[in-house]
Design an enzyme around this catalytic site. Structure first.
Site, short mmCIF file in Angstrom:
data_model
loop_
_atom_site.label_atom_id
_atom_site.label_comp_id
_atom_site.label_asym_id
_atom_site.label_seq_id
_atom_site.Cartn_x
_atom_site.Cartn_y
_atom_site.Cartn_z
N SER A 110 0.83 -1.20 0.00
CA SER A 110 0.00 0.00 0.00
C SER A 110 0.87 1.26 0.00
O SER A 110 1.63 1.50 -0.92
CB SER A 110 -0.96 -0.03 1.18
OG SER A 110 -1.86 1.04 1.13
N ASP A 245 -2.76 6.12 -3.61
CA ASP A 245 -1.57 5.53 -2.99
C ASP A 245 -1.05 4.43 -3.92
O ASP A 245 -1.53 4.25 -5.03
CB ASP A 245 -1.90 4.99 -1.59
CG ASP A 245 -2.91 3.85 -1.62
OD1 ASP A 245 -3.64 3.71 -2.62
OD2 ASP A 245 -2.98 3.09 -0.64
N ASP A 247 -1.24 1.13 -4.16
CA ASP A 247 -2.05 0.04 -4.69
C ASP A 247 -3.44 0.47 -5.12
O ASP A 247 -4.29 -0.36 -5.42
CB ASP A 247 -2.14 -1.11 -3.67
CG ASP A 247 -2.98 -0.77 -2.45
OD1 ASP A 247 -2.91 0.38 -1.98
OD2 ASP A 247 -3.70 -1.67 -1.95
N ASP A 249 -6.05 2.02 -3.65
CA ASP A 249 -7.29 1.88 -2.87
C ASP A 249 -7.56 3.10 -1.99
O ASP A 249 -8.57 3.13 -1.27
CB ASP A 249 -7.29 0.59 -2.04
CG ASP A 249 -6.30 0.60 -0.88
OD1 ASP A 249 -5.43 1.49 -0.82
OD2 ASP A 249 -6.39 -0.31 -0.03
#
Length: 480
Positions: A110, A245, A247, A249
């Site tokens: 993340s 960010d 990833d 999400d």
């Protein structure tokens, strides 16, 4: 075969479950550790059936491909079949897996620094719960030795399904006439975000694309990125800047002036637009959510998507007709019953960055206003947040234990800047409400050795000043 007790492995390797998934230093995430976690997920949750398909994806971190290889080898060892969806946003993999009724694994750290990574697990129904995490950690698995297998072939179906989710939801000319910058950096969502915005009619401008991984934290925007937003908006005459960010999400959204919007305000506006009856959100989010009067019910939880999801499931079980969840980082979780005009939105109870970005753009377009005007009618409560990095968790816990019980400790930390503590909330970390109505919330990160600070006040400048004052005072105390 090597028999591995997951609980012991967590202690030995340092790779353990945090707020969202198993995470650790890349140097700790060996092939054996990653394979063991994968087997514990599939076997511990009784998902490993002969021929069972498992969706597997990753972000753009340089360490992700080798972890994918270990996970794929373990999936094969468990008697299952890997559907490798390549590099794609985490919510895209989750949406695909849910629609195909299969479990999923995504290799991502993340927003945390590039020297770390992680693995996140999904049942066919969505994110695993805290009870599922406990079952995984109690597992004992046998890991076979494996070599350096080739990366699996990429199946693009998951990414295409995710893009279709949004191009079908909104009219194709929704963003005609809009100039939108994408702060691409190393976000795995950068290309699909461009595709979606372009399909809806926007003129898209690429900003700061890099092949070097950049750990963007949407709750702690750097001063460099604050200035970049202002500069880009002016230089390119933009209507908005969209980013995520690593990833994909958690959204990062700037208005036409280049000012980045707070994630909890983005969530509030998005939930309102989608017709949510009940909102589920962590205790760290802005109290404007309740003060707005936009929702029949607001449920507050601990920080972390598993807690938000549990709250959403509770609300749906109790009969709420439409449920939304969101976090201070801007990640939006779509429950059942949400709509865009007359179009029903399929549930996606995991953090998503694309939906809230598109909703805010749609709101501005339909109200014939600038993005900055969307907050004009909200209660004037402002939040700010930042963190102390490389701050030992033991220090965070010791500080919070002292502040929980000792008004003198509070006075020594903040002086007369806030006055007396009126309320202490221990839902997650320590959230202090002072007699003047201002709020400071301290919490150790669940993913890294960091202390996070959230503040709320009647002006943005005051909220930011409170964060700075708090972190400087804590830093000075522990440097002494």
């Amino acid at each position: 075969m090597t028999s591995i007790n997951i609980q012991q492995m967590m202690a030995d390797s340092g790779v353990a479950f945090g707020t969202s998934g198993a995470r650790g230093l890349v140097s700790q995430m060996t092939g054996e550790v990653c394979a063991a976690y994968t087997l514990a997920f599939l076997q511990g949750l009784l998902l490993a059936k002969p021929g069972q398909k498992v969706a597997l994806g990753m972000d753009l971190r340089p360490s992700s491909p080798s972890i994918v290889q270990a996970c794929a080898a373990a999936i094969k060892q468990a008697g299952c079949e890997t559907i490798f969806c390549g590099a794609l946003p985490t919510p895209a993999l989750a949406f695909y897996a849910m629609s195909r009724h299969m479990p999923a694994i995504v290799v991502t750290g993340s927003h945390i620094p590039f020297d770390r990574n992680g693995i996140k697990f999904y049942r066919a129904e969505g994110e695993i719960s805290k009870a599922d995490e406990a079952a995984i950690t109690q597992a004992v698995v046998d890991v076979a030795g494996f070599g350096e297998d080739k990366m699996p072939a990429v199946d693009s179906g998951a990414l295409e399904l995710y893009k279709q989710r949004y191009t079908d939801l909104f009219e194709p000319d929704l963003l005609t006439g809009c100039r939108i910058g994408i702060y691409e950096h190393s976000s795995v969502a950068r290309d699909c975000l461009r595709d979606i915005l372009s399909a809806l009619g926007a003129e898209v401008i690429s900003l700061a694309r890099t092949d070097t991984f950049v750990p963007i934290d949407t709750e702690a925007v750097s001063e460099t990125d604050r200035q970049r937003g202002l500069d880009w908006a002016t230089a390119h005459a933009l209507d908005a800047i969209i980013s995520t960010d690593g990833d994909g999400d958690r959204p990062l959204i700037a208005d036409e002036t280049g000012n980045w919007l707070r994630g909890d305000i983005v969530g509030l506006l998005c939930a309102q637009f989608l017709g949510a009856d009940t909102v589920v959100t962590p205790v760290s989010c802005n109290t404007a959510i309740e003060a707005s009067g936009a929702f029949n019910r607001v449920i507050r939880t601990r920080i972390g998507s598993p807690y938000v999801i549990a709250g959403m499931e509770q609300a749906e079980a109790e009969g709420s007709p439409s449920v939304a969840g969101f976090e201070a980082n801007g990640g939006f979780l779509a429950g059942h019953g949400l709509k865009v005009a007359e179009h029903s939105l399929a549930a996606l109870p995991t953090r998503d960055a694309v939906l809230p970005a598109l909703v805010l753009l749609a709101m501005a377009k339909r109200q014939h206003c600038k993005l900055s005007a969307l907050t004009a009618n909200l209660p004037q409560r402002y939040t700010a947040s930042d963190r102390l990095q490389d701050f030992p968790t033991a220090n965070s816990q010791a500080l919070l234990a002292q502040l929980q019980q000792d008004d003198t400790a509070c006075a020594s930390l903040w002086g007369k800047a806030l006055g007396l503590v009126a309320q202490r909330d221990l839902t997650d970390g320590l959230r202090l409400t002072f007699a003047n109505g201002e709020i400071i919330h301290l919490r150790p990160s669940g993913n890294a050795p960091e202390l996070r600070c959230y503040a709320e006040s009647d002006t943005m400048l005051r909220a930011q000043d409170l964060v700075n004052l708090t972190l400087q005072s804590i830093s000075s105390r522990y440097a002494a």
